[in-house]
Design a protein around this motif. Structure first.
Motif, PDB file in Angstrom:
ATOM      1  N   CYS A   8      -0.795   4.623  -0.668  1.00 13.27           N
ATOM      2  CA  CYS A   8      -1.626   5.808  -0.453  1.00 13.27           C
ATOM      3  C   CYS A   8      -3.068   5.375  -0.195  1.00 13.27           C
ATOM      4  CB  CYS A   8      -1.555   6.716  -1.686  1.00 13.27           C
ATOM      5  SG  CYS A   8      -2.272   8.347  -1.453  1.00 13.27           S
ATOM      6  N   THR A   9      -3.753   6.139   0.657  1.00 17.31           N
ATOM      7  CA  THR A   9      -5.155   5.857   0.951  1.00 17.31           C
ATOM      8  C   THR A   9      -6.100   6.629   0.042  1.00 17.31           C
ATOM      9  OG1 THR A   9      -4.597   5.482   3.257  1.00 17.31           O
ATOM     10  CG2 THR A   9      -6.895   5.894   2.772  1.00 17.31           C
ATOM     11  N   ASN A  10      -5.790   7.910  -0.173  1.00 19.62           N
ATOM     12  CA  ASN A  10      -6.686   8.759  -0.952  1.00 19.62           C
ATOM     13  C   ASN A  10      -5.874   9.590  -1.939  1.00 19.62           C
ATOM     14  OD1 ASN A  10      -8.932  10.081  -1.867  1.00 19.62           O
ATOM     15  ND2 ASN A  10      -9.100  11.440  -0.097  1.00 19.62           N
ATOM     16  N   ALA A  66      -6.691   5.709  -3.406  1.00 27.40           N
ATOM     17  CA  ALA A  66      -6.165   4.383  -3.075  1.00 27.40           C
ATOM     18  C   ALA A  66      -5.132   3.983  -4.120  1.00 27.40           C
ATOM     19  CB  ALA A  66      -7.303   3.373  -3.026  1.00 27.40           C
ATOM     20  N   LEU A 118      -1.387   1.406  -4.781  1.00 27.46           N
ATOM     21  CA  LEU A 118      -0.475   0.370  -4.332  1.00 27.46           C
ATOM     22  C   LEU A 118       0.640   0.219  -5.345  1.00 27.46           C
ATOM     23  CD1 LEU A 118      -1.111  -2.300  -6.238  1.00 27.46           C
ATOM     24  CD2 LEU A 118      -2.986  -2.592  -4.663  1.00 27.46           C
ATOM     25  N   THR A 176       0.848  -1.179   0.000  1.00 29.93           N
ATOM     26  CA  THR A 176       0.000   0.000   0.000  1.00 29.93           C
ATOM     27  C   THR A 176       0.887   1.234   0.000  1.00 29.93           C
ATOM     28  OG1 THR A 176      -1.661  -1.180   1.263  1.00 29.93           O
ATOM     29  CG2 THR A 176      -1.769   1.228   1.324  1.00 29.93           C
ATOM     30  N   CYS A 205      -6.338  -2.555 -10.788  1.00 31.60           N
ATOM     31  CA  CYS A 205      -5.465  -1.381 -10.776  1.00 31.60           C
ATOM     32  C   CYS A 205      -5.164  -0.857 -12.175  1.00 31.60           C
ATOM     33  CB  CYS A 205      -4.137  -1.745 -10.121  1.00 31.60           C
ATOM     34  SG  CYS A 205      -4.281  -2.317  -8.424  1.00 31.60           S
ATOM     35  N   GLU A 261      -3.064   3.093  -9.340  1.00 34.23           N
ATOM     36  CA  GLU A 261      -4.291   3.528  -8.670  1.00 34.23           C
ATOM     37  C   GLU A 261      -5.247   2.353  -8.604  1.00 34.23           C
ATOM     38  OE1 GLU A 261      -7.807   6.889  -9.146  1.00 34.23           O
ATOM     39  OE2 GLU A 261      -6.269   6.700 -10.689  1.00 34.23           O
TER      40      GLU A 261
END
Length: 189
Positions: free
Chosen positions: A41-43, A45, A47, A39, A121, A138
């Motif tokens: 980043c969350t926002n 999302a 990887l 992972t 992704c 993303e």
């Protein structure tokens, strides 16, 4: 007891043992094992996966700029290892492993029906780092096997899925849950 100093190396274990699926046509579709994913980043999302340029799937991902991360389970251990040591140049991995390709929803890659969770992704950037290139991607969508979704909460039950990890050349079943995020500071009743 003292620590022994080793040369620099990648010893961040355990790591998820995932199957990456790629290719938008059945003739081009392939899957291969990756333990270098994470992972970032969350926002939004996001990887990453790291892939050696010599791998058969590298060119497929680079050309189509998409892939799917399929989490693996104890039941998928043999197929996961096999896909990591055999090349899609020489084998139809779907046929050889008995895993089932299913057309993607958010991207045009096939995902693996037997996987409890598939993360679709789109590649945003490729970093050339040395032995491996990192595909920064993303997350477009997540496909979860409904048998692992709690009907009351809608949460995905990771423990029931029987997920597998990789550590220093070995595959391992995940063990006993020790706590959940924040359990160390939660007020006791």
């Amino acid at each position: 007891m003292a620590h022994v100093q080793w040369k620099p190396g990648t010893m961040v274990y355990p790591a998820p043992a995932v199957l990456i699926s790629c290719g938008s046509t059945r003739a081009d579709a392939n899957m291969f094992t990756v333990a270098w994913t994470g992972t970032i980043c969350t926002n939004p999302a996001m990887l990453s996966i790291s892939v050696r340029p010599e791998r058969h799937s590298y060119d497929i991902i680079r050309r189509e700029m998409q892939f799917t991360v399929n989490l693996t389970t104890v039941a998928m251990a043999h197929a996961t290892d096999w896909c990591g040591v055999r090349s899609g140049r020489d084998y139809d991995k779907w046929k050889e492993t008995g895993l089932t390709p299913v057309p993607g929803v958010a991207n045009s890659c096939f995902y693996i029906k037997e996987s409890p969770l598939a993360i679709e992704c789109r590649v945003k950037e490729i970093l050339h780092l040395g032995s491996h290139d990192m595909f920064i991607a993303e997350v477009l969508g997540v496909l979860a096997d409904d048998k692992f979704i709690n009907p009351d909460t809608g949460a995905f039950n990771m423990e029931a899925a029987g997920l597998m990890a990789y550590a220093h050349g070995g595959y391992f079943a995940l063990g006993q849950k020790l706590g959940h995020f924040g359990f160390s500071v939660r007020k006791k009743n």
